[in-house]
Design an enzyme around this catalytic site. Structure first.
Site, PDB file in Angstrom:
ATOM      1  N   LYS A 105       0.723  -1.174  -0.016  1.00 23.27           N
ATOM      2  CA  LYS A 105      -0.018   0.035  -0.004  1.00 23.27           C
ATOM      3  C   LYS A 105       0.865   1.135   0.026  1.00 23.27           C
ATOM      4  CE  LYS A 105       0.373  -1.341   4.342  1.00 23.27           C
ATOM      5  NZ  LYS A 105       0.197  -2.632   4.924  1.00 23.27           N
ATOM      6  N   VAL A 132      -5.103  -3.491   0.357  1.00 20.69           N
ATOM      7  CA  VAL A 132      -6.286  -2.927   1.367  1.00 20.69           C
ATOM      8  C   VAL A 132      -7.324  -4.112   1.557  1.00 20.69           C
ATOM      9  CG1 VAL A 132      -8.208  -1.379   1.847  1.00 20.69           C
ATOM     10  CG2 VAL A 132      -6.461  -0.660  -0.018  1.00 20.69           C
ATOM     11  N   GLY A 134      -6.370  -6.938   2.890  1.00 20.90           N
ATOM     12  CA  GLY A 134      -6.182  -8.481   2.889  1.00 20.90           C
ATOM     13  C   GLY A 134      -7.123  -9.275   1.918  1.00 20.90           C
ATOM     14  N   ILE A 136     -10.248  -9.422   1.514  1.00 17.97           N
ATOM     15  CA  ILE A 136     -11.454  -8.868   1.220  1.00 17.97           C
ATOM     16  C   ILE A 136     -11.344  -8.261  -0.257  1.00 17.97           C
ATOM     17  CG2 ILE A 136     -13.353  -7.187   1.734  1.00 17.97           C
ATOM     18  CD1 ILE A 136     -12.203  -7.088   4.578  1.00 17.97           C
ATOM     19  N   GLY A 187       2.524 -10.752  19.108  1.00 21.76           N
ATOM     20  CA  GLY A 187       2.779 -10.648  17.633  1.00 21.76           C
ATOM     21  C   GLY A 187       1.469 -10.009  16.703  1.00 21.76           C
ATOM     22  N   LYS A 205      -4.067   3.189   2.786  1.00 23.83           N
ATOM     23  CA  LYS A 205      -5.350   2.311   2.496  1.00 23.83           C
ATOM     24  C   LYS A 205      -6.221   3.137   1.765  1.00 23.83           C
ATOM     25  CE  LYS A 205      -3.793  -1.774   4.942  1.00 23.83           C
ATOM     26  NZ  LYS A 205      -3.934  -2.419   6.200  1.00 23.83           N
ATOM     27  N   GLY A 302      -2.163 -11.158   7.419  1.00 17.81           N
ATOM     28  CA  GLY A 302      -1.762 -12.662   7.513  1.00 17.81           C
ATOM     29  C   GLY A 302      -1.245 -13.109   6.149  1.00 17.81           C
TER      30      GLY A 302
END
Ligand code: HSE
Length: 420
Positions: A105, A132, A134, A136, A187, A205, A302
């Protein structure tokens, strides 16, 4: 079956996730799409250190030109992160007619015009679904199935780290610093959390979503930005008493005269669709003149969810005869430096006659009307907590009103915008 030859710039978390997804699910994807993916080269800093994936030695390279200048490689996937050298490498790949797929991004937002222009010049595709939200499919949704709409609103929870922190602060009544430390231990927040907690990640984003959604270049430096570091458990608790949930939102609005682009904490009514998006999930709420409202929700980060979006982009880049290109308005609207919002104001004040009248007077002077007010009795310090919710008012007027309060009598603890 069509074979597509790929070059990966980087083989860290995301690159490794893409490597795994192609290795484990590539045959099935090929059956579904008629596109077989072959990774020819992957750029690494050191051939011995590349995330522990079982990658054949001949695939690894430390020379970017083995990817950018190889005519057999058709699609370049960029996983380096950061602005440079990622942006220059993407530009070179496009210049050489290779389509580019990226999740970056920052590089995309800062170099959107150059990358778009090069893509237009050479006809190579530029795909950035994973940049932006992940997994989706928000970029695709805006550019394709929802294209026959005038988008009026894009409101998103686009940063999982801050949503996780705010969700836990609300659930546990805990303070920001405590939850941040825990998130870092788990994490879920970076050792240096600045990019997430100060809203920079969300601003990049929003710059991308706003530029494609409103067909107007929304530069990241024009996005108003406030992070979550000043929010405390009292704000969240008082907001809840008044029916609100606190979220860090990226807000884009086309108000007809200008584009609003802002990232800041927001109180949402508890029944707003975004208010129930908890933990590290992302969601983007859209309002278009034809489809009305819609929300897309899912995993925004992720390696596996990001790889899902990237492999989807690779397949589209391989299948599309003509690559999608965001079209900009001929007469772009300016990005607004003022906007209307409702406000939640929390202040501490001496509990004595005239204090309320003074605050109300200063708000009235700026034509800001109060819609609700709550007072909590004074504690041992003799200071009462006052909470105001205002009707819609201009941002600048609110800032003037707050700056004109006498801090000896009333101390503003926080001002949080309220969206309905
Ligand atoms: N740091 C981001 C987040 C993920 O917390 O959502 C990558 O964009």
């Amino acid at each position: 079956m069509k074979e597509i030859v790929l070059g990966l710039l980087g083989l860290g978390n995301i690159g490794g996730g893409v490597w795994d997804l192609i290795r484990e699910f590539g045959d099935e994807t090929a059956k579904r799409t008629g596109v077989k993916l072959r990774v020819k080269k992957a750029l690494v800093l050191d051939k011995k250190i590349h995330g522990g994936k079982e990658v054949p030695d001949e695939v690894l390279t430390t020379d970017k030109n083995d990817i950018l200048e190889d005519p057999e490689i058709q699609i370049v996937c960029e996983f380096l992160g950061g602005e440079q050298p990622a942006a220059s490498m993407m530009l070179r790949a496009l210049e050489n007619g290779k389509s580019v797929v990226t999740a970056n991004k920052m590089a995309l937002s800062l170099h959107f015009d150059e990358l778009r222009a090069m893509s237009q010049k050479t006809g190579a595709g530029l795909y950035y679904e994973a940049s932006v939200g992940g997994a989706i499919p928000i970029i695709n949704a805006i550019q394709s199935p929802l294209i026959a709409n005038h988008l009026e609103q894009i409101m998103g929870i686009v940063n999982g780290t801050t949503n996780y922190i705010l969700t836990r602060m609300a659930a546990e009544g805990a303070e920001y610093e405590t939850v941040l430390k825990d998130a870092q231990r788990l994490g879920l927040a970076e050792p240096d959390p600045t990019a997430d907690v100060e809203g920079y990640d969300a601003a990049y984003k929003l710059s991308i979503l706003g530029s494609i959604g409103f067909h107007t270049r929304v530069r990241v430096e024009n996005v108003y930005r406030e992070g979550i570091t000043k929010v405390n458990s009292e704000d969240i608790a008082f907001g809840r008493e008044m029916g609100y949930v606190l979220k860090l939102l990226a807000i884009g609005k086309d108000n007809g005269e200008s584009i609003e682009a802002r990232v800041h904490p927001v109180f949402l009514p508890a029944d707003h669709p975004l208010a129930r998006v908890d933990g590290s999930l992302n969601a983007i709420y859209l309002y278009g003149h034809s489809f009305k409202d819609m929300m897309l929700e899912g995993r925004g980060a992720g390696d596996a969810p990001t790889a899902s979006a990237i492999v989807g982009d690779i397949i589209q880049a391989a299948q599309n005869a003509v690559h999608p290109m965001p079209v900009m308005r001929e007469n772009p609207l300016p990005v607004a430096d003022d906007w209307y919002s409702k406000y939640f104001i929390r202040m501490k004040a001496k509990d004595e006659p005239g204090v309320l009248a003074e605050v109300a007077g200063l708000l009235a002077k700026e034509k800001i009307s109060v819609s609700a007010m709550m007072q909590k009795d004074a504690g041992p310090d003799g200071k009462a907590t006052l909470i105001f919710i205002t009707h819609s008012a201009p941002e600048k007027a609110m800032q003037r009103a707050m700056n004109s309060l006498n801090p000896e009598i009333t101390k503003v603890e926080n001002v949080i915008r309220v969206e309905e």
